[in-house]
Each structure stands twice: as structure tokens, then as C-alpha cells.
Design an enzyme around this catalytic site. Structure first.
Site, PDB file in Angstrom:
ATOM      1  N   LEU A   1       0.826  -1.210   0.000  1.00  0.00           N
ATOM      2  CA  LEU A   1       0.000   0.000   0.000  1.00  0.00           C
ATOM      3  C   LEU A   1       0.854   1.251   0.000  1.00  0.00           C
ATOM      4  O   LEU A   1       0.447   2.286  -0.515  1.00  0.00           O
ATOM      5  CB  LEU A   1      -0.908   0.006   1.239  1.00  0.00           C
TER       6      LEU A   1
ATOM      7  N   GLY B   1       7.441   4.073   3.616  1.00  0.00           N
ATOM      8  CA  GLY B   1       7.806   5.291   4.321  1.00  0.00           C
ATOM      9  C   GLY B   1       9.074   5.103   5.110  1.00  0.00           C
ATOM     10  O   GLY B   1       9.745   4.068   5.043  1.00  0.00           O
ATOM     11  N   GLY B   2       9.426   6.109   5.869  1.00  0.00           N
ATOM     12  CA  GLY B   2      10.651   6.059   6.654  1.00  0.00           C
ATOM     13  C   GLY B   2      10.636   4.989   7.723  1.00  0.00           C
ATOM     14  O   GLY B   2      11.673   4.453   8.100  1.00  0.00           O
TER      15      GLY B   2
ATOM     16  N   GLY C   1       8.798   2.048   7.529  1.00  0.00           N
ATOM     17  CA  GLY C   1       8.657   0.698   7.003  1.00  0.00           C
ATOM     18  C   GLY C   1       7.714   0.646   5.810  1.00  0.00           C
ATOM     19  O   GLY C   1       7.372   1.664   5.214  1.00  0.00           O
TER      20      GLY C   1
ATOM     21  N   VAL D   1       3.969  -0.876   4.202  1.00  0.00           N
ATOM     22  CA  VAL D   1       2.630  -1.258   4.615  1.00  0.00           C
ATOM     23  C   VAL D   1       2.005  -2.138   3.527  1.00  0.00           C
ATOM     24  O   VAL D   1       2.027  -1.793   2.344  1.00  0.00           O
ATOM     25  CB  VAL D   1       1.745  -0.014   4.868  1.00  0.00           C
TER      26      VAL D   1
ATOM     27  N   LYS E   1       1.955  -3.396   8.812  1.00  0.00           N
ATOM     28  CA  LYS E   1       3.144  -2.562   8.686  1.00  0.00           C
ATOM     29  C   LYS E   1       4.372  -3.379   9.061  1.00  0.00           C
ATOM     30  O   LYS E   1       4.470  -3.920  10.158  1.00  0.00           O
ATOM     31  CB  LYS E   1       3.044  -1.325   9.588  1.00  0.00           C
TER      32      LYS E   1
ATOM     33  N   ASP F   1       4.580  13.049  14.841  1.00  0.00           N
ATOM     34  CA  ASP F   1       4.737  13.087  13.378  1.00  0.00           C
ATOM     35  C   ASP F   1       3.403  13.399  12.714  1.00  0.00           C
ATOM     36  O   ASP F   1       2.973  12.711  11.778  1.00  0.00           O
ATOM     37  CB  ASP F   1       5.284  11.751  12.865  1.00  0.00           C
TER      38      ASP F   1
END
Length: 720
Positions: free
Chosen positions: A400, A403-404, A406, A408, A422, A519
Site C-alpha cells: 500500500l 515510508g521512513g 517501514g 505497509v 506494517k 509526526d
């Protein structure tokens, strides 16, 4: 079923498999994509019907009206044999210079143009051809072109009275023959009268090269050698050689020894060894001939065993027994080896999973869940098999987003629930206790605007977290790449902002232990099918004790959303989340990205750009046209002022998330502006670049930012 019938069935199956394997493994005779036939003549490599299909232009063949001709020599090709390394061509018949020849016996009036093979890769076969001359009282001498001298020839005398001319076998009466030298490429014929002969020599005479088998097989020498008078061409056999060039695919072991001709080394031809067939000009082009499938190639009958390049005869029962026993033994050995491999693999996998489970804090998490009231029902420990099945072994088609923190994956559990799994990039073993504590805390969060953590798997090298699946993408996507069919209206945006603020207020104040997200950004706000906001990605989140006011941590965050005060002090407070939320508010108002290279140098930061525009009373110049059109002026001013307060450089002067949530609800419910009085001082205009503001940070602070790889200024979403 009798033993004899069983043996016959086994033999039949063996023969069928041999034929199938032989058909599949049949050697190629031409290059891929090239034609193999011209009329009835097969054209194997190195010959080819196009330049790209041949090993050399000398081997290129033109196919005219289904007749093949050597392109550079103009000779008609009758047959090509890779097995013998020969090419059969039509070669012209030479005749004497007697002017009456064309009229004698209805002969052919022709002007003979003898092809010159010099410089080509072809020469006349000394073993397959003969030189023959037909005439009465004629001496035919062959002169080689480059030496201009006679080398050999033969004398053809006239038939004596009463002697039959049909039984001389071209031995000198009306017809004579002679062998040719090796590597002959061109010759001329000169005629003369036999000095000692008395008979008239004024008749027609003919000389020619001819394939010996054709000359004998058609009985021309014995029946009527003068029949060549009506022939323009006769079959002649040529061999070929070539320089050892690298563009051939040939395997040298199948080629004859090198010869030196006119000071140049040549290959005299290539052959497949005895017992093999195919094309020696291809690497591995020669394949073993199975003599056992052809009764004419073996003397064993049914008791034949094929060998590489040969065969042997053996007793069929002995071979069957040996074959069956060997096959059963091999199958049994293979089955045992496979079973042992599976057992050892499962054992190693179990040990590996147990090792990861302990290293990732599985025992501690089990204790936490058992000690937590109702924890077992709220958080599930998934095993590796469940999640591998759910994601089709983590298939790339199930990704899907990345990102930083991991990757998904989308998955479906055995109970039919769709989830987002994730897979973290790494885990800090030194802080594993804190990680497990975060899992327990986040899994107990129960808020409609927070993505639910369903459980985790600790049996892998890095932990796997299982979340509820939110289907409608990220807020970032809907802001910067809107859906034309159903774009976000101002009313939806205002509701989404209120939902996010309510979720953050819950995390900061209403949860059992305060949680700082750390975040907050538009890519971490998910929308479901009803466009309800869901706060996600708690990979950097931290919980704090009730009496704590801040956390001192390694600086983490996303460039453009990061609190400048946190960057300088490394102390994260609830007001740092407020600042990041303020950036999201401005992002919705302006539909601009947090960092953009398209704006002026002093205002590449969206925060600086917004504050400066507010100070210069240019709010409605920077608002998104759709937002400005749909929103009431009082609402827009109230939201902008609230965002301005959230973006104050000093954290203490920012409102709490509780105040932000209440004020946004007030704006939604009221017909005018804010229902709350703004009791704050004017915010300083942030006109300096963020890099200058952060330049005052302590040199001892370690920082980490999520910055897009393609551009250092634009932030891209982590897609769910």
C-alpha cells in the site's frame, strides 16, 4: 495383469518419453526468425536466405521463383548437406570453339560464362567430382587461371569401325575423364587435336565438371555421352571453407583441422562427429543420435541401449530390472531426503521464530497483556503463518505504501477482515521495553478518529504491526491530487480538522497515559469511505507520565511540519503536536505543500509564507480558490487566526489541543467567527528561512527527518 504385459507397457512408455524428449531437444538448423526452405531445398546455417540469417555474405542465398541461387556467384543450388559439408550446384558445360557445334544435333547456342570461385569460400570437391570431355580425336587440357599453364586433361579418340561407343564407360573412346586437384576454384579448357590420331577432329567437343555419382547414376557415359549437347548445366559438388571468424557460433571440436592455403589459415569445414546430428556451426548444435529408435542404425533390435555417440545391446529383462530398482531406490532416497529437509527446515524456522520473539520483547508483551485488564481481548499476538497467508507471502502487489518507518501491506485475515500490516525497517533492541510498552498503550486507544492497532507479530526479524484498514487514501492525496468526482468541500475540510483536533486532544489529555504523536502531517491522516479522519502511524509516538511536561529525545519528524522549538531544544511537548497540526490547517486553507521551491526564496516554507501573508493582511490572496469560494469570510478568518496561533515560535503561547478542538467545533457550530476570544499576542512574522531558524540548534542534538528522495523540498505521502 501379467508380468509380460507390464514389461511391454514400461517399454512403450520409455519409447514415447524418448521420442518426446528427442522432439523437444531437436537441434536448431537456422537462426531464430529465419526461413529454412526455398522451394524443396533446405537452407541450414551458415547459409541463409537473408544476409542477417547467414554466417557470411558468401553463404547468402537468393530465393527466386522457389529456386535458390548463391547470391554472389549466381549458381543455382540443388542441395546443401551439413553432414557431408557439401553444396550441390548447377555448373555450366564448356564446349569447343567449332562454329558448327550449335547447329549439330540440335545443340544449344550459348555463350558460356564460367563462374570464378577465386576469392570466395567455395572450392570444387576433389572426391565427388570428375572432369570429363566428350568428342572425337580431341585433347582437353585444363589451365588454372592464376598460373596460366596446363596441368592435366584427357584424350578422347574416335570410335573404331564396328566398335560400340556405348560400352567404353568414358575410358577414352568418344569420352574421357580425369580427377581434379584439391582446392580447385577456377579453370579454363583448351582444345587441341591428338597428333597421332588419323580421324577427323572437326566435330563438336564438350568439357565439364560433373558430380561423379550423377554421371554414373544417369549412365550418360555408357549410353550417349553426346547427350550433353542439349544440356546447359550439370550438377557439380562444392565444399566450403572459411576463416576462423568469431561471428560463427561453431564449436571448434566439431571442425576439421586448420589448413594453410595461399599463406592464410582456413577451416576446411565442420562436421558433427559420428553418432551425432545437427548443425555444428551452433554451440552445442550437435546432438546425440538415438540409434535405438531406428532399426537401421542398430543391430540390437529391442535390446538396444543408447549411448552418447553410439549404442550397446543388452538383455531387456536385466535392463528393466536394473532400471526399475534404480528408479525405486532413487525415489525412496529422494523422498527420505525431502522429508529430512522439511523436518530440519521447520525445526530451524521454529528456532528462528522463537529467537526473534524473545529479541523483539515477546515475553515482556505477554506479561503486559496478561497484567493489563482486558488486554488479551484488545491486542492479539499474530503468528508468522497468519500474516504470510494474509499478504500472499508479502507479495509486492499487496504493497500500500512505503515510508521512513517501514512498508505497509494490505491483507485479509482468516475471519475476512481487511487489515493494513506494517513491516518495520528496524527495531532498536536497546529500547525494546519502551517499544512493547508503546504497543500495549496504543492498542488500548479507542477513538473513532484514531486508526486502531489490532495486534502485532514478533516472530519475524522486525516486528509486524496489524492495523485496521482505511480505504480512502490520505488527506495529502485529497488536498494535492483531488478527486474530480468528489473533491473535498470546505465543510468537509472543517469537519476533518475538528476530528483530527479531537483525536489529538484525546491522545494528549483523555487517554489513560498521555501520548504525543510526534509526526502529525497530512500523509498520516487517513480518510475512510465516509471521509472520516483517522490519525495513523504511531511509529515515533511516545507516552509520558502524567506529571511530565516534555520528552527529551532524538529529534525526529518531517521537514516542513517540525516544531522549530523542538528542533532547537530536543524537548518534545504537547505543543509540538499543536505546531504540526497548525501546518496541516494551513495546508488545507491554501492547498500548498509545506515546502515548495516554486515560492520565493524567503517563503519556501509554507509556515513562513502564511505568517508573512497574514501580517501583510493578504490572507485571501493565498487561500485556495475553492476554499475562498465555499467558506464564509468569518469562518476562514477564524480558522486562519487559529492556525497562526498554533504556529507561534514559542510553544507556551500556542493553544492546547483541547482549546483548538473546542474552537474548531465552535467555528463549525456558529454562523460567524470564533465563539472564543483570542487572548494572545500578535505572532511574529517568520520571514527567515527555516534553515536559519534551525541553525541555532545545539550541535549535540542528533536529528532525523523524513525528506522525499526525488526533491529536498516537496513532501510525499506514505500511502495506506
Amino acid at each position: 495383469m501379467g508380468l509380460q504385459l507390464r514389461l511391454q507397457i514400461i517399454i512403450l512408455i520409455t519409447v514415447l518419453l524418448t521420442k518426446i524428449i528427442g522432439a523437444v531437444g531437436a537441434p536448431a538448423l537456422v537462426l531464430s526468425g529465419c526461413r529454412a526452405m526455398c522451394g524443396r531445398v533446405r537452407v541450414p546455417y551458415p547459409f541463409g536466405l537473408e544476409d542477417r540469417c547467414s554466417g557470411d555474405t558468401w553463404f547468402t542465398i537468393d530465393c527466386n521463383n522457389s529456386k535458390p541461387f548463391l547470391k554472389r556467384l549466381g549458381l543455382e543450388v540443388l542441395q546443401i548437406s551439413l553432414k557431408n559439408g557439401t553444396i550441390l550446384v548447377n555448373y555450366p558445360v564448356l564446349y569447343s570453339n567449332n562454329n558448327n557445334c550449335s547447329a549439330a544435333g540440335g545443340g544449344i547456342n550459348r555463350s558460356v560464362l564460367v563462374p570464378d570461385l577465386n576469392g570466395s569460400l567455395f572450392f570444387f570437391s576433389e572426391t565427388d567430382n570428375i572432369f570429363a570431355a566428350v568428342g572425337c580425336n580431341k585433347r582437353a587440357l585444363i589451365t588454372q587461371k592464376h598460373f596460366n599453364s596446363s596441368f592435366w586433361g584427357c584424350d578422347s579418340t574416335c570410335a573404331h569401325a564396328g566398335a560400340g561407343s556405348n560400352s567404353n564407360n568414358c575410358s577414352g573412346i568418344n569420352c574421357c575423364s580425369a580427377p581434379i586437384p584439391a582446392h580447385l576454384q577456377f579453370f579454363n579448357v583448351t582444345w587441341s587435336r591428338i597428333p597421332e590420331a588419323e580421324a577427323d577432329d572437326s566435330g563438336c567437343a564438350y568439357a565439364f565438371l560433373v558430380q561423379q555419382d550423377y554421371w554414373i547414376g544417369h549412365n550418360l557415359a555408357n549410353s550417349n555421352p553426346f547427350a550433353v549437347n542439349s544440356m546447359e548445366n550439370l550438377p557439380a559438388m562444392m565444399d566450403w571453407y572459411h576463416l576462423n571468424k568469431t561471428y560463427y557460433y561453431m564449436s571448434p571440436i566439431y571442425c576439421a583441422s586448420t589448413i594453410v592455403y595461399r599463406g592464410v589459415p582456413w577451416w576446411s569445414g565442420c562436421r558433427c562427429p559420428f553418432g551425432y546430428e545437427g548443425n555444428p556451426y551452433f554451440t552445442d548444435g550437435c546432438r546425440d543420435i538415438n540409434e535405438c529408435t531406428n532399426s537401421t542404425l542398430n543391430t540390437c533390435g529391442k535390446h538396444c541401449v543408447n549411448l552418447p555417440g553410439s549404442y550397446r545391446c543388452d538383455n531387456k529383462y536385466k535392463m528393466i530390472i536394473i532400471g526399475v530398482c534404480s528408479g525405486l531406490g532413487s525415489l525412496l532416497l529422494l523422498a527420505c531426503a525431502w522429508w529430512l529437509y522439511i523436518v530440519l527446515k521447520r525445526r530451524n524456522m521454529m528456532k528462528r521464530r522463537q529467537k526473534f520473539f524473545k529479541r523483539n520483547g515477546g515475553l515482556l508483551l505477554q506479561q503486559q497483556l496478561s497484567a493489563s485488564e482486558g488486554g488479551v481481548d484488545k491486542t492479539k499476538l499474530f503468528n508468522t503463518t497468519e500474516l504470510e497467508t494474509a499478504t500472499d507471502n508479502f507479495n509486492e502487489n499487496r504493497v500500500l505504501g512505503r515510508g521512513g518507518q517501514g512498508t505497509v501491506y494490505k491483507g485479509m485475515l482468516t475471519d475476512g477482515r481487511i487489515v493494513a500490516i506494517k513491516k518495520s525497517k528496524m527495531v532498536d533492541e536497546a529500547n525494546i521495553d519502551q517499544f512493547i510498552n508503546e504497543v500495549v498503550i496504543v492498542s488500548q486507544i479507542n477513538h473513532r478518529n484514531v486508526v486502531k492497532l489490532l495486534g502485532c507479530c514478533l516472530e519475524t526479524e522486525v516486528p509486524l504491526l496489524v492495523y485496521e484498514f482505511v480505504s480512502n487514501g490520505t488527506l495529502f492525496q485529497h488536498i494535492h491530487d483531488p478527486n474530480e468526482e468528489l473533491p473535498l468541500s470546505w465543510e468537509m475540510c472543517l469537519r476533518i480538522l475538528a476530528e483530527i483536533a479531537g483525536a489529538l486532544y484525546y491522545l494528549h489529555s483523555a487517554a489513560s497515559i498521555p501520548i504525543y504523536h510526534r509526526d502529525i502531517k497530512s500523509t498520516n491522516i487517513l480518510l475512510d469511505h465516509k471521509y472520516t479522519a483517522k490519525v495513523s502511524d504511531f511509529g515515533t509516538s511516545r507516552s509520558v507520565a502524567v506529571d511530565q511536561t516534555h520528552l527529551t529525545t532524538i529529534v525526529q519528524g518531517t521537514f516542513g511540519y517540525l516544531d522549530p522549538e523542538y528542533f532547537q531544544s530536543s524537548q518534545f511537548t504537547d505543543k509540538s503536536d499543536v505546531y504540526s497540526f497548525g501546518v496541516v490547517m494551513v495546508e488545507i486553507l491554501t492547498r500548498e505543500k509545506p515546502i515548495s521551491s516554486t515560492r520565493s526564496e524567503n517563503c519556501r516554507s509554507l509556515t513562513a509564507y502564511f505568517i508573512q501573508s497574514m501580517e501583510e493582511n493578504r490572507l485571501f490572496e493565498i487561500l485556495d480558490p475553492r476554499v475562498a469560494k465555499e467558506g464564509r469570510k468569518e469562518e476562514l478568518v477564524a480558522v486562519a487566526n487559529l492556525a497562526k496561533r498554533c504556529l507561534h515560535l514559542t510553544g507556551k503561547r500556542r493553544p492546547t489541543m483541547k482549546e483548538v478542538a473546542m474552537e474548531l467545533e465552535g467555528i463549525r457550530m456558529s454562523q460567524g467567527g470564533s465563539t472564543f476570544q483570542q487572548n494572545c499576542e500578535e505572532v511574529e512574522c517568520i520571514t527567515i528561512e527555516l534553515s536559519e531558524a534551525w541553525g541555532t540548534a545545539s550541535t549535540s542534538t542528533t536529528s532525523r527527518f523524513n525528506i522525499e528522495e526525488g526533491s529536498p523540498l516537496d513532501v510525499q505521502p506514505l500511502l495506506f
